[in-house]
Design a protein around this motif. Structure first.
Motif, PDB file in Angstrom:
ATOM      1  N   ASN A 196       1.317  -1.497   0.140  1.00  0.00           N
ATOM      2  CA  ASN A 196       0.105  -0.421   0.271  1.00  0.00           C
ATOM      3  C   ASN A 196       0.967   1.412  -0.188  1.00  0.00           C
ATOM      4  OD1 ASN A 196      -3.069  -0.243   0.217  1.00  0.00           O
ATOM      5  ND2 ASN A 196      -2.523  -1.797   2.123  1.00  0.00           N
ATOM      6  N   THR A 240      -6.556  -8.661  12.218  1.00  0.00           N
ATOM      7  CA  THR A 240      -5.714  -8.784  11.286  1.00  0.00           C
ATOM      8  C   THR A 240      -5.248  -9.820  10.644  1.00  0.00           C
ATOM      9  OG1 THR A 240      -4.137  -9.000  12.898  1.00  0.00           O
ATOM     10  CG2 THR A 240      -4.644  -7.186  12.275  1.00  0.00           C
ATOM     11  N   TYR A 300       5.038  -5.754   9.179  1.00  0.00           N
ATOM     12  CA  TYR A 300       4.388  -7.271   9.135  1.00  0.00           C
ATOM     13  C   TYR A 300       5.340  -8.018   9.114  1.00  0.00           C
ATOM     14  CZ  TYR A 300       0.425 -10.318  10.018  1.00  0.00           C
ATOM     15  OH  TYR A 300      -0.107 -11.137   9.743  1.00  0.00           O
ATOM     16  N   TRP A 329      -7.937  -7.693   5.961  1.00  0.00           N
ATOM     17  CA  TRP A 329      -7.053  -6.523   7.400  1.00  0.00           C
ATOM     18  C   TRP A 329      -5.765  -6.009   5.844  1.00  0.00           C
ATOM     19  CZ3 TRP A 329      -3.253  -4.607   9.561  1.00  0.00           C
ATOM     20  CH2 TRP A 329      -3.452  -3.461  10.670  1.00  0.00           C
ATOM     21  N   THR A 349       2.326  -3.963  12.489  1.00  0.00           N
ATOM     22  CA  THR A 349       1.150  -4.001  11.480  1.00  0.00           C
ATOM     23  C   THR A 349       1.068  -3.591  10.289  1.00  0.00           C
ATOM     24  OG1 THR A 349      -0.598  -3.227  13.207  1.00  0.00           O
ATOM     25  CG2 THR A 349      -0.450  -5.383  13.489  1.00  0.00           C
ATOM     26  N   TYR A 350       0.834  -2.477  10.215  1.00  0.00           N
ATOM     27  CA  TYR A 350       1.029  -1.258   9.340  1.00  0.00           C
ATOM     28  C   TYR A 350       2.333  -1.048   8.475  1.00  0.00           C
ATOM     29  CZ  TYR A 350      -3.338   0.412  10.624  1.00  0.00           C
ATOM     30  OH  TYR A 350      -5.212  -0.301  10.864  1.00  0.00           O
ATOM     31  N   TYR A 351       3.505  -0.811   9.199  1.00  0.00           N
ATOM     32  CA  TYR A 351       4.729  -0.747   8.076  1.00  0.00           C
ATOM     33  C   TYR A 351       5.717  -1.755   8.442  1.00  0.00           C
ATOM     34  CZ  TYR A 351       2.181   3.273   8.741  1.00  0.00           C
ATOM     35  OH  TYR A 351       0.934   4.731   8.530  1.00  0.00           O
ATOM     36  N   HIS A 400      -4.540  -2.811   5.039  1.00  0.00           N
ATOM     37  CA  HIS A 400      -3.978  -0.963   5.459  1.00  0.00           C
ATOM     38  C   HIS A 400      -2.106  -2.068   5.810  1.00  0.00           C
ATOM     39  CE1 HIS A 400      -7.859  -0.361   7.287  1.00  0.00           C
ATOM     40  NE2 HIS A 400      -8.446  -1.347   7.281  1.00  0.00           N
ATOM     41  N   THR A 401      -1.407  -2.932   5.670  1.00  0.00           N
ATOM     42  CA  THR A 401      -0.052  -3.189   5.994  1.00  0.00           C
ATOM     43  C   THR A 401       0.307  -2.499   4.306  1.00  0.00           C
ATOM     44  OG1 THR A 401      -0.393  -5.083   7.016  1.00  0.00           O
ATOM     45  CG2 THR A 401       1.582  -4.930   6.201  1.00  0.00           C
TER      46      THR A 401
END
Length: 290
Positions: free
Chosen positions: A108, A226, A210, A230, A206-208, A234-235
């Motif tokens: 993303n 998650t 994982y 998800w 979890t976002y930046y 989002h990740t």
């Protein structure tokens, strides 16, 4: 963006870069690549690849004598330390840069992360142990940094170059390595956390960052939120940490197919050529409808 690789990691770098471009189609990117030793034709070929992605490649060579005495293994070559002193070799015009390992893919856009407020910290990074206090305590004792709240992963590292140039002294890094070389399990990461762990701004892994090894643990800690849907939504960076890597044919763990898709698309021109040269690629009758 900043990368530091040995010459046998160019294929992995291409995969990472392709995933970044695929999911950040409108952004301009300069790629700074730190290399150890002499440049090869393989590495030079990255310039054309970056150009095809509308990225500009800048090659930076580090003097071979730097970190000559630091602990090294096949898995952890000397190049892993270069992120710690990269600010001394990057253009003064840069005030921040994002360092990335080559065993990750981007899912993303990451513009918001790149432009975050450092809040007078040297770095921004994620911890994979934030919810596991025993591991955090163990690393504090092992590294002797009791002021740090977490043990941070150095594979995704947003660097505050302006402050780093002012506060990081390479002699401090050398001194710590010399004194603690036998205790360094993850060499560059241990040094980063020991000396500067309390000067790192924490971001959500979890976002930046994982860690693909902990899919089940992440779901458990986040009440099942998650899941795969998800993560895809989002990740930002999916990181294949640990000794088992998704570019190996035997790798069949979580997210293997996702990585191999990006790998194939990023490298298929060179892979097609190699297979043809070896007489491995089957012939195709172009007149036959598909």
């Amino acid at each position: 963006m900043l990368f530091s690789i040995t010459e046998n990691y160019t294929k992995q770098l291409r995969t990472t870069l392709f995933s970044i471009r695929a999911n950040n189609p409108q952004d301009a990117f300069d790629v700074y690549l730190i290399l150890d030793g002499h440049l090869s034709k393989q590495v030079n070929g990255l310039s054309d690849f970056c150009r095809s992605l509308n990225m500009k490649l800048h090659l930076i060579q580090i003097p071979e004598k730097l970190f000559a005495k630091a602990p090294k293994t096949k898995r952890y070559p000397k190049t892993i330390y270069y992120r710690l002193i990269a600010q001394n070799f990057l253009p003064d015009s840069l005030d921040r840069i994002l360092y990335l390992d080559c065993d990750l893919i981007c899912l993303n856009p990451f513009g918001a992360f790149y432009h975050l407020d450092f809040e007078n910290k040297l770095y921004a990074a994620a911890s994979h142990f934030e919810n596991i206090k025993i591991s955090s305590t163990f690393n504090k004792i092992r590294l002797g940094n009791y002021d740090s709240d977490n043990y941070f992963n150095s594979g995704v590292l947003l660097m505050n170059l302006k402050m780093l140039r002012q506060k990081i002294n390479i002699n401090d890094i050398y001194a710590y390595i010399e004194k603690n070389s036998l205790q360094l399990l993850l060499p560059d990461q241990d040094v980063l956390n020991a000396l500067y762990g309390n000067q790192i701004k924490s971001v959500a892994d979890t976002y930046y960052n994982y860690d693909t090894r902990y899919f089940s643990a992440y779901k458990l800690l986040n009440d099942g939120l998650t899941d795969l849907d998800w993560i895809m939504k989002h990740t930002v960076f999916l990181h294949f940490c640990g000794p088992y890597k998704p570019w190996n044919k035997s790798y069949n763990r979580k997210f293997a197919a996702l990585y191999k898709h990006y790998e194939w698309v990023a490298n298929r021109d060179s892979l097609d050529k190699n297979e043809t040269d070896q007489g491995l690629k089957p012939s195709v009758d172009k007149k036959q409808p598909l």
